[in-house]
Design an enzyme around this catalytic site. Structure first.
Site, PDB file in Angstrom:
ATOM      1  N   ASP A  79       0.820  -1.217   0.000  1.00  0.00           N
ATOM      2  CA  ASP A  79       0.000   0.000   0.000  1.00  0.00           C
ATOM      3  C   ASP A  79       0.849   1.260   0.000  1.00  0.00           C
ATOM      4  O   ASP A  79       2.039   1.243   0.317  1.00  0.00           O
ATOM      5  CB  ASP A  79      -0.932   0.010   1.220  1.00  0.00           C
ATOM      6  N   GLU A 174       0.305  -1.349   5.538  1.00  0.00           N
ATOM      7  CA  GLU A 174       1.381  -0.924   6.440  1.00  0.00           C
ATOM      8  C   GLU A 174       1.154   0.515   6.886  1.00  0.00           C
ATOM      9  O   GLU A 174       1.411   0.871   8.029  1.00  0.00           O
ATOM     10  CB  GLU A 174       2.743  -1.049   5.741  1.00  0.00           C
TER      11      GLU A 174
HETATM   12 ZN   LIG Z   1       6.939   2.322   3.828  1.00  0.00          ZN
END
Ligand SMILES: [Zn+2]
Length: 424
Positions: A79, A174
């Protein structure tokens, strides 16, 4: 296909994650990239390819040596940050950079300037890669993905490169936190790992903050403001006084490098209660304890200064410095430094002024420092990387798997490489 070609393809897939979604992945776009990578891994001869219900992609490259080498993990995240749009990213390659400002063509108000980003001065002759200025680039962390995929391709193309088993993973969400909690460490099969999610070439991150969160609540006495004399105790003043008592030197905006801070980041008050939430950060427990003590003293003093108020202080641990664990496994960081040196880089360790997925994995039993990617200005429209950044990151990974294999080869203990230790 070069690592730059891979990178340019991956950044054009919108994988922006979203805050406040209670499922992983938070967005559909992450599946698009995960499926594409799964197909590419299959084509490149990876085995045991698994895409979990939470969009965590894992695969294995079997060893090609006949002695035992522990399985190394390499991890990057799918992401991109929701802070800036990651839709319709149009990467621009500024060839043979000769210094000076780079005006981004899609929005001329967006300028990449050596005055604000001095590292550009070290990149003369390189090909700088940016977005067109209307989106982020997504080097964070598609540079890590591209480097890992290029490593897989090179190992397939050249079976003469000796390596042990390599587990690769591409993870979801993340940037919005929580994604890594869905990561199956047992299925991954690695004994230790590296996230490839850092910045400056040569920099290996082996430290994160020791982090605590504090909530300070001042309670006063509510009364009708028209009949307040002698009755009302307004807790807002105690809160305000508390913030002014905190030493200015501890403010986040006054610190960098290895200095920690105390950072008020949210608060509210009404007639009866005033509450402020603060982040406490330091690289050492002793330093963090000092900051907590200062916070408690200031809060008590502020309550005493506004007679009639009481104060409650609640401090919770948020996460710990991963170096606590990594110090017990010095070879893991040393191998990464050694690999970076072999790629011709000036290798060094550096702390991250934040937390990482690798830190969470480290405390779940998978020691996991962070390797550079060559990218800079993350989470912004002036995010950039470069041809050399991507190539050197890839080269480092190619050396890394060989360094690890060599350290476990029969007779390795007598060779100088295995004795390499991380400079502090
Ligand atoms: Zn990163």
């Amino acid at each position: 296909m070069s690592v730059v070609d891979r990178f340019l393809r991956y950044v054009q897939i919108d994988t922006t994650s979203r805050e406040g979604v209670d499922r992983v992945p938070s967005t559909e776009g992450q599946w698009d990239l995960a499926r594409l990578l799964a197909d590419e891994l299959r084509t490149l001869g990876a085995t045991n390819i698994r895409l979990s219900e939470h969009c965590m992609l894992q695969a294995l490259l079997p060893a090609n040596v006949d002695y035992d080498v522990p399985c190394v993990g390499l991890i990057a995240h799918l992401d991109t940050s929701p802070a800036v749009s990651g839709a319709n990213v149009r990467p621009v390659v500024h060839r043979n950079y000769q210094g000076g400002d780079i005006v981004l063509p899609g929005d001329p108000t967006q300028v990449l300037s050596p005055a604000r980003t001095p590292i550009l001065e070290t990149m003369i002759g390189d090909d700088i890669i940016t977005s067109d200025g209307t989106t982020l680039l997504g080097s964070d962390d598609k540079a890590g993905i591209a480097a890992i995929m290029e490593l897989v391709a090179r190992l397939q193309a050249d079976p003469a490169i000796p390596h042990g088993p390599i587990a690769v993973a591409f993870t979801a969400d993340e940037e919005v936190g929580g994604g890594i909690d869905c990561f199956d460490i047992d299925a991954f099969g690695a004994s230790f790992a590296y996230t490839v999610d850092g910045e400056t070439l040569g920099e290996i991150n082996d430290e994160t903050w020791h982090a605590r969160g504090a909530t300070v609540t001042f309670t006063g006495v509510s009364a009708h403001p028209g009949k307040a004399r002698g009755a009302l105790v307004n807790p807002a003043y105690a809160m305000a006084h508390f913030l002014t008592l905190l030493p200015p030197g501890l403010r986040a905006e006054h610190t960098d490098g290895r200095e920690g801070f105390v950072h008020p980041h949210a608060g509210s008050f009404d007639a009866e209660r005033a509450t402020v939430s603060l982040l406490l950060r330091d690289f050492t427990v002793d330093g963090l304890d000092l900051k907590e003590r200062a916070l408690r003293e200031c809060a008590q003093a502020a309550a005493a200064a506004v007679p009639g108020t009481t104060v409650a202080i609640d401090v919770q641990e948020q996460y710990r410095n991963m170096r606590e664990v990594l110090d017990a496994h010095p070879r893991i960081v040393a191998w990464a430094l050694n690999a970076a040196r072999r790629a011709g880089l000036e290798a060094r360790t550096a702390p991250i002024r934040g937390g990482t997925d690798g830190a969470r994995l480290t405390f779940r039993g998978l020691p996991c420092p962070n390797i550079f990617t060559g990218g800079h200005n993350f989470h912004s429209t002036t995010e950039f990387n470069s041809r050399r950044g991507l190539e050197k990151t890839t080269e480092t990974l190619v050396h890394l798997v060989q360094v690890i294999a060599a350290a476990h080869a029969p007779g390795a203990a007598s060779r100088p490489d295995s004795a390499v230790s991380a400079p502090r």
